[in-house]
Design a protein around this motif. Sequence first.
Motif, PDB file in Angstrom:
ATOM      1  N   ASP A   1       0.815  -1.222   0.000  1.00 31.44           N
ATOM      2  CA  ASP A   1       0.000   0.000   0.000  1.00 31.44           C
ATOM      3  C   ASP A   1       0.842   1.263   0.000  1.00 31.44           C
ATOM      4  OD1 ASP A   1      -2.601   1.594   0.692  1.00 31.44           O
ATOM      5  OD2 ASP A   1      -1.157   2.155   2.243  1.00 31.44           O
ATOM      6  N   ALA A   2       1.828   1.351   0.881  1.00 37.69           N
ATOM      7  CA  ALA A   2       2.516   2.623   1.122  1.00 37.69           C
ATOM      8  C   ALA A   2       3.952   2.659   0.619  1.00 37.69           C
ATOM      9  CB  ALA A   2       2.491   2.938   2.618  1.00 37.69           C
ATOM     10  N   GLY A   3       4.472   1.539   0.118  1.00 34.47           N
ATOM     11  CA  GLY A   3       5.841   1.524  -0.357  1.00 34.47           C
ATOM     12  C   GLY A   3       6.838   1.115   0.697  1.00 34.47           C
ATOM     13  N   SER A   4       6.491   1.331   1.953  1.00 42.00           N
ATOM     14  CA  SER A   4       7.361   0.916   3.060  1.00 42.00           C
ATOM     15  C   SER A   4       6.508   0.733   4.311  1.00 42.00           C
ATOM     16  CB  SER A   4       8.452   1.951   3.329  1.00 42.00           C
ATOM     17  OG  SER A   4       7.890   3.123   3.901  1.00 42.00           O
ATOM     18  N   ILE A   5       7.052  -0.037   5.236  1.00 47.38           N
ATOM     19  CA  ILE A   5       6.331  -0.255   6.495  1.00 47.38           C
ATOM     20  C   ILE A   5       6.229   1.044   7.276  1.00 47.38           C
ATOM     21  CG2 ILE A   5       6.454  -1.412   8.732  1.00 47.38           C
ATOM     22  CD1 ILE A   5       7.594  -3.857   7.277  1.00 47.38           C
ATOM     23  N   GLU A   6       7.285   1.831   7.274  1.00 52.02           N
ATOM     24  CA  GLU A   6       7.286   3.087   8.029  1.00 52.02           C
ATOM     25  C   GLU A   6       6.199   4.035   7.533  1.00 52.02           C
ATOM     26  OE1 GLU A   6       9.898   1.657   6.664  1.00 52.02           O
ATOM     27  OE2 GLU A   6      10.962   0.959   8.458  1.00 52.02           O
ATOM     28  N   ALA A   7       6.086   4.150   6.200  1.00 52.56           N
ATOM     29  CA  ALA A   7       5.079   5.043   5.623  1.00 52.56           C
ATOM     30  C   ALA A   7       3.667   4.554   5.966  1.00 52.56           C
ATOM     31  CB  ALA A   7       5.262   5.143   4.116  1.00 52.56           C
ATOM     32  N   PHE A   8       3.485   3.232   5.996  1.00 51.07           N
ATOM     33  CA  PHE A   8       2.160   2.691   6.323  1.00 51.07           C
ATOM     34  C   PHE A   8       1.817   2.945   7.790  1.00 51.07           C
ATOM     35  CE2 PHE A   8      -0.891  -0.594   7.495  1.00 51.07           C
ATOM     36  CZ  PHE A   8      -1.817  -0.488   6.457  1.00 51.07           C
ATOM     37  N   VAL A   9       2.800   2.779   8.676  1.00 50.40           N
ATOM     38  CA  VAL A   9       2.551   3.034  10.103  1.00 50.40           C
ATOM     39  C   VAL A   9       2.152   4.489  10.318  1.00 50.40           C
ATOM     40  CG1 VAL A   9       3.640   3.140  12.381  1.00 50.40           C
ATOM     41  CG2 VAL A   9       3.998   1.150  10.911  1.00 50.40           C
ATOM     42  N   ALA A  10       2.741   5.402   9.562  1.00 48.43           N
ATOM     43  CA  ALA A  10       2.339   6.808   9.658  1.00 48.43           C
ATOM     44  C   ALA A  10       0.873   6.971   9.282  1.00 48.43           C
ATOM     45  CB  ALA A  10       3.230   7.667   8.764  1.00 48.43           C
ATOM     46  N   LYS A  11       0.426   6.248   8.272  1.00 47.76           N
ATOM     47  CA  LYS A  11      -0.992   6.280   7.899  1.00 47.76           C
ATOM     48  C   LYS A  11      -1.868   5.756   9.033  1.00 47.76           C
ATOM     49  CE  LYS A  11      -1.015   5.766   2.835  1.00 47.76           C
ATOM     50  NZ  LYS A  11      -1.574   4.940   1.742  1.00 47.76           N
ATOM     51  N   MET A  12      -1.414   4.698   9.676  1.00 47.78           N
ATOM     52  CA  MET A  12      -2.179   4.126  10.788  1.00 47.78           C
ATOM     53  C   MET A  12      -2.377   5.155  11.898  1.00 47.78           C
ATOM     54  SD  MET A  12      -0.311   0.377  10.947  1.00 47.78           S
ATOM     55  CE  MET A  12      -1.335  -0.347  12.239  1.00 47.78           C
ATOM     56  N   ASN A  13      -1.316   5.857  12.244  1.00 45.95           N
ATOM     57  CA  ASN A  13      -1.422   6.855  13.313  1.00 45.95           C
ATOM     58  C   ASN A  13      -2.249   8.052  12.899  1.00 45.95           C
ATOM     59  OD1 ASN A  13       0.083   5.731  15.566  1.00 45.95           O
ATOM     60  ND2 ASN A  13       1.893   5.878  14.259  1.00 45.95           N
TER      61      ASN A  13
END
Length: 429
Positions: free
Chosen positions: A185-197
């Motif tokens: 979805d986001a290209g990286s786990i870090e970018a996805f976690v930012a979406k979660m928050n």
Amino acid sequence: MLDAATTQVIGPVPTRPPGRRRARGPWMLISGLLTLLLAGTALFAVAPLRRPLPAPTVTRTVPASTVIPGTAPVVPWPKIGQAALSVEGVGSLGTSGGSKPVPIASVTKVMTAYVILTEHPIGRGEHGPKLTVSSAQAAAYPKEQARGESLVPVVAGAVFTERQALQALLLPSANNMARILAAWDAGSIEAFVAKMNDTAAALGMTHTHYTDPSGYDPGTVSTAVDQVILARKAMKLPAFAEIVAQKTATLPVAGTVRNYNSLVGHDGVVGIKTGSTDEAGGCLVFAAVVKVDGRKITVVGAVLGQPGANTPVQLARVFRVTRPLVRTAAGAIGVHPVVRAGDEVALVRGPLGAVTTLDAARDVTVVGWPGMRVRLDVDVPEVPARLPAEAEHGRITAAAGGIVSAGVPLRSAVELEPPSTWDRIRQHR
């Protein structure tokens, strides 16, 4: 020819005595006074009739709110950990265990699925776009397995549809699929976690912070109340609600997988997600459907921090304390009358003391539980000068939480009549 002896002398005609001519004046005066008096009386009598009658006034006599009668339900909260229980559209049955953020283990995957489905919506039964497992993702599997993580087998080049990936995420609780979906979805786990928050903040989950998409990291923390907020939103997504209600699914490479949530299919439970780690203990966010008066009502709850030496023990404990919560909520919810048929709702006062009441035509009922506060709303349009007895005029509704009852008509008790002409004249004498 007449002679002198027969001559008749006619004297002057006497005039009318002066007194008789003057006698006419008093009668004319009396007549004029009588005419003026009669005219004044007529004007005095007609004047009130020219003034418009004031409109009838309405005074509400029921309170703005009331409480469902009866004994409030006693919720069997777990003695350890946190819990929250809510009835969709109605309100909260309460919480226990405080509001300190704690690790939530794989309950985290509810947010992962929610973000994926809001970014890539699919309907019930739809598979959606495809994603391919990379060589690096497949190569990580042995290390993940060695750490004792919850996984699904994958190989490089394996193709999952979005639906299959979500089934792997939500049923056997695959940590590796949470990471694969995040990168897709986001290209990286870090970018996805930012979406979660960001999503948590937008939903008002003020005590929640995500550090990973799977919940394996104990830095991912939340509260039972916040997880109920998220669960209510997630269950409104058709694909999510469909998947978490499944007991099994068939996936590429892995074959048939089972849902860790063994409560599904019992006591009306239709999902949502388990979680367990040493730091988090046993966790469960759940949803159950209760039928009330032909209507389906969803109960949503969360239980966190149930102790145990390992995952089977932790989950057994969380299931054991959750069942009484579900059953208590199901037993508490019902249809309750808050205003009875014939109860006075409003008082109507017409001109010159005319009075009637507007009464409930039938019981006003709400979906809720004893002890719950209910708002009463009354709508009465302008009342005409004449209102027959038993005439419908106005409505009353009751609202418990977000569920508003069907409006119940109001009926006049006795006829409201405008005052007669004589009453109007007499009132102004």
